[in-house]
Design an enzyme around this catalytic site. Structure first.
Site, PDB file in Angstrom:
ATOM      1  N   GLU A  41    -143.912   6.630 -12.640  1.00 12.92           N
ATOM      2  CA  GLU A  41    -143.054   5.867 -13.565  1.00 12.92           C
ATOM      3  C   GLU A  41    -142.627   4.524 -12.956  1.00 12.92           C
ATOM      4  OE1 GLU A  41    -139.307   7.831 -14.259  1.00 12.92           O
ATOM      5  OE2 GLU A  41    -138.979   6.803 -16.177  1.00 12.92           O
ATOM      6  N   LYS A 110    -140.547   6.145 -23.506  1.00 15.06           N
ATOM      7  CA  LYS A 110    -139.777   7.329 -23.086  1.00 15.06           C
ATOM      8  C   LYS A 110    -138.646   7.638 -24.078  1.00 15.06           C
ATOM      9  CE  LYS A 110    -137.459   8.818 -18.767  1.00 15.06           C
ATOM     10  NZ  LYS A 110    -137.137   8.360 -17.376  1.00 15.06           N
ATOM     11  N   CYS A 144    -141.425  11.347 -17.215  1.00 12.48           N
ATOM     12  CA  CYS A 144    -140.328  11.866 -16.384  1.00 12.48           C
ATOM     13  C   CYS A 144    -139.430  12.864 -17.108  1.00 12.48           C
ATOM     14  CB  CYS A 144    -139.546  10.668 -15.818  1.00 12.48           C
ATOM     15  SG  CYS A 144    -138.309  11.106 -14.567  1.00 12.48           S
TER      16      CYS A 144
END
Lengths: 263, 263
Positions: A41, A110, A144
């Site tokens: 990330e 995200k 993540c």
């Protein structure tokens, strides 16, 4: 498809040096026969949300994308990388898949932002993990904290994903995520999960490494230590078929009830 | 609240002998200060769906319930036990919580039936894991395969459950469920998960033991071996509060998106 996963330390805002790390990893992964390199990330800029917001000039982002596309082309390997994106003044954390010709295939923002720092700096995405046909597989992408929510992996699996690729930046102290949660996501949603982490220290944050690839039976097929490492795994869609035939979790779900239950 | 979890071998259709095992365990658990004894799936009759359907007379079930209520009363300990239920000719797998006075508090029917044998013999329930206030805690109940679905644990957590009690019958070969999946359920839905399994062989099926209690941080606070065992754990609602403050998974969910995503 042979997948390579890069675990490395990023230098916050030293883009040139971070691109060099990706350059070397892409060369090595390609030479080892990998078709796709998964990187952590925000690796090209470093994981440091507040500093990025203050010190990263959004107008430099197109050039970073172009450099990464160039690396994919130069080494003949697809690249999954993660960068901030700035649209109408809103910052997001994104991941982009470019193929071995450097052509952008798919892009994801995200959805689940972790902690006050990320939530201060970034706006969340709202689309489910994006899924794309690539290299004879259906690949999903999440980032993540997303994968800590079973809902994100489910959304990928329900779109047919056989593998979920997850750039991450996971600090020390939460190793149960790499050791137990990731293999459980793979088991319960019956797909490969590849989770590529940073290692070392970035602006005072200790990143835990332990990048992991789990197969659709929930078995760990590759796990890194705490230092820089390139991990490889052969991702075979027939393993997802076999897992789904052994225990048909996806067929045994009761989605009509879950909606009634207001999940 | 001090919880006891019974792992033992059941004798298929030898109800008297199975009740004796529960009797001894309830005595021991109560003497050790436990307020509740969790027992495995279908323990009083044995885990053997097709044989139960053929050989168990439904009219004997009220008497088995009465015996179990009597054991709770005799030992002054709440009892969570699992039995078949037959309503209008439909068989279900259920779990019942009776308190230390032998009074029924709550009853649940398994929603996710495992494999062709269970699916042939039993009809599935449709209600989410039932949640009840007991012993200063909010307790949820699910059964065996239910907990392999993150949706069931979520449904309990969203009703405020701080602990999920799971009678199970898990055969050998799937130890990743006890070792990884159960702690992950506890971690991601931020509640205790107590998973009480059979051990030994029942009608040719090898049961794996390894009963486990994981806390809301996903840490294993008790794990049995493969043989008969009584496990204890102190279930403390403040641990759920601490876990939710460390990483607020439940608050960071995006349910409005999950509905759009059609999960």
């Amino acid at each position: 498809m042979r997948l390579a996963l890069m675990q490395a330390q990023s230098a916050v805002l030293d883009v040139a040096s971070n691109l060099e790390v990706i350059d070397r990893s892409a060369a090595e992964a390609s030479a080892a026969g990998a078709e796709l390199l998964l990187t952590p990330e925000l690796f090209p800029v470093g994981y440091a949300p507040r500093r990025l917001r203050k010190e990263l000039a959004p107008e430099t982002l197109p050039e970073i994308h172009a450099s990464l596309e160039g690396l994919a082309r130069a080494h003949g390997i697809a690249l999954l990388y993660s960068l901030p994106e700035v649209v109408d003044g809103e910052w997001r954390i994104t991941a982009t898949l470019v193929d071995a010709s450097g052509t952008r295939r798919v892009h994801y923002a995200k959805v689940h932002l972790f902690g006050t720092e990320e939530q201060e700096v970034f706006s969340p995405g709202s689309a489910p993990p994006v899924v794309v046909d690539f290299g004879g597989l259906r690949l999903g992408i999440a980032i993540c904290y997303d994968v800590e929510f079973p809902e994100s992996a489910r959304a990928a699996a329900l779109q047919g994903a056989q593998a979920l690729l997850v750039p991450t930046a996971m600090s020390t102290g939460y190793e149960k995520v790499q050791r137990r949660l990731i293999p459980t996501r793979a088991l319960e949603s019956q797909l490969y999960v590849a989770y590529a982490n940073h290692c070392g220290s970035e602006d005072g944050l200790e990143l835990a490494g332990l990048s992991v690839i789990a197969d659709p039976f929930g078995e760990v097929v590759g796990q890194a230590g705490a230092e820089q490492e390139l991990l490889f795994a052969d991702v075979d869609p027939s393993v997802a078929v076999a897992a789904r035939s052994d225990v048909p979790y996806l067929d045994d779900r009761r989605p009509e009830l879950y909606r009634e239950w207001n999940l």
